[in-house]
Enzyme design. Sequence first.
Site, PDB file in Angstrom:
ATOM      1  N   HIS A 121       0.869  -1.174   0.000  1.00 17.78           N
ATOM      2  CA  HIS A 121       0.000   0.000   0.000  1.00 17.78           C
ATOM      3  C   HIS A 121       0.910   1.229   0.000  1.00 17.78           C
ATOM      4  O   HIS A 121       2.022   1.190   0.516  1.00 17.78           O
ATOM      5  CB  HIS A 121      -0.837  -0.058   1.284  1.00 17.78           C
ATOM      6  N   ASP A 198       2.848  -4.685   7.854  1.00 15.61           N
ATOM      7  CA  ASP A 198       1.606  -3.939   7.701  1.00 15.61           C
ATOM      8  C   ASP A 198       0.461  -4.936   7.879  1.00 15.61           C
ATOM      9  O   ASP A 198       0.197  -5.757   7.004  1.00 15.61           O
ATOM     10  CB  ASP A 198       1.577  -3.293   6.307  1.00 15.61           C
ATOM     11  N   GLN A 201      -4.687  -5.505   6.731  1.00  9.58           N
ATOM     12  CA  GLN A 201      -5.634  -6.456   6.137  1.00  9.58           C
ATOM     13  C   GLN A 201      -5.531  -7.849   6.750  1.00  9.58           C
ATOM     14  O   GLN A 201      -6.205  -8.772   6.284  1.00  9.58           O
ATOM     15  CB  GLN A 201      -5.413  -6.539   4.622  1.00  9.58           C
ATOM     16  N   LYS A 224     -10.847  -0.933  10.201  1.00  4.02           N
ATOM     17  CA  LYS A 224     -10.941  -2.107   9.326  1.00  4.02           C
ATOM     18  C   LYS A 224     -11.291  -3.366  10.113  1.00  4.02           C
ATOM     19  O   LYS A 224     -11.347  -4.464   9.575  1.00  4.02           O
ATOM     20  CB  LYS A 224      -9.628  -2.303   8.569  1.00  4.02           C
ATOM     21  N   CYS A 368      -4.800   2.506  -3.549  1.00 10.79           N
ATOM     22  CA  CYS A 368      -3.537   3.009  -2.954  1.00 10.79           C
ATOM     23  C   CYS A 368      -2.384   2.037  -3.190  1.00 10.79           C
ATOM     24  O   CYS A 368      -1.503   1.895  -2.329  1.00 10.79           O
ATOM     25  CB  CYS A 368      -3.696   3.295  -1.468  1.00 10.79           C
TER      26      CYS A 368
END
Lengths: 407, 89
Positions: A121, A198, A201, A224, A368
């Site tokens: 991202h 990261d 997700q 999220k 993104c």
Amino acid sequence: MNTQAARQDFPILNRKINGIPLIYFDNAATTQKPRQVIDAIVDYYTNHNGNVHRGVHTLSTEATDLYESAREDTAKFINAKSPSEVVFVRGTTEAINLVAYSLGCSNLGRGDEVLVSLMEHHSNIVPWEILSKCKGFTLKYAKVHDDGTLDYEDFESKITAKTRIACLSHVSNVTGVINDVKRIGKVAHENGALMLVDGAQSVPHMRVDVQDLDMDFLAFSGHKMLGPTGIGVLYGKKAILQKLSPFQGGGEMIKEVSYGQERCSITWNELPYKFEAGTPNIAGAVGLGAAVKYLSDLGMDNVFAHEKELTKYAVERLKECNNITLYGPRDLSKKCGIIPFGLKGFSSHETAALFNEYGIAIRSGYHCAQPLHQLFKLESSARASFYIYNIPSEVDRFVEILKELEG
Amino acid sequence: MSTVADYVSRIEGTCGAESDVIVNFKYEKKDEAIANIMKKAALKNTIAGIIFELTFEDRSFRLYTSGKAIFRGFKTKTDLMDFLAKLLL
């Protein structure tokens, strides 16, 4: 997991869009909020609002208890050794910026290398690009295969004695590809490098154990994972956080600011407050705490299994449609509930607008992640992404629409 | 005298190499906006009864019955606003 029961907790699922019941397939962008999270935020502002820490009055004490209790619950959720390893930030982007600037300002310079992948991202690319120009370190990019999976050999070959930190998404926000961050972390550590993951997700969708995965840093966002916007987490190993310089200066993050000889000498506060300058997003943390409790009650293994099953069902059903192209790996064991696709004769934005006419929310654009789209030779993509409240009949409706369009 | 602003609530550029522009019409004026556009533009195709593929001055675009239109290929916002003025007013 009882999905039908869980759906009753989400008031927004009663909404109609263009007169049609909402089907929400934009969960990789943000998730909907259960009544429990909404109630926790309303209760905080209705009954407990006060500024946290060092307050003597009852409301301040209650606000502090709620805020710190959310930190404890979040620490348990990712199996951190201590709540002091959980720093509340605005979201994944701020968490990555915190690491980039704190590490970059005092520990990175010419001759050093930072490694990211091409599936990242923008939030895991742009901060490093900005800092590399200021500090003179080299930013390297690891390759991604044509199907969107990571080229592990390339990533590992680019980790050298010069690498200071390797940064990788746990799950791609475009393809849903799950990366073996434990494998990459091991190679990074063998070479003396740190590893930043990261988890925007992954943390909302699967069990993530920072000790088992031996993560140095993990960044994720509350919104999220059923929580509110404006709250997120940077997890960092205590020993590493202690060595890092603060990201922002102000109140809360200092122990003492003492004036003498025309200067102020400053001592930093203990962890995690050293990284939480200013009044934090207290209500956001309370909401995140409620979200964490909700997900823990469901069980993250159940959440993951539900999404895997739904994704498998969706991909099977989408094979009946001749007007779409699915992007990303065919091997579903390598991915979770994100389905990027293109609809013949429609741009991604036209596709999203089309589904909106039917009350279905999907996302369009680069998500993104422009470098990955360049790699795929795509102008952009449409993306359907699932969460705990999505059900097979919603997928059926999605497929029906595609078939109607085939004519 | 009406202006484009009377009909349009928001114009958004999209990310992606296509450089689409999404024009959202004001809820209370969307039916009038759609009627005006349908009068002036040539209908090429209707998709599922909810999307109109239209042409006007050699430009193709899609109009959605919920109140938005998607255009592409405009170099400047002024060009788009001029085009919208011709379509809507």
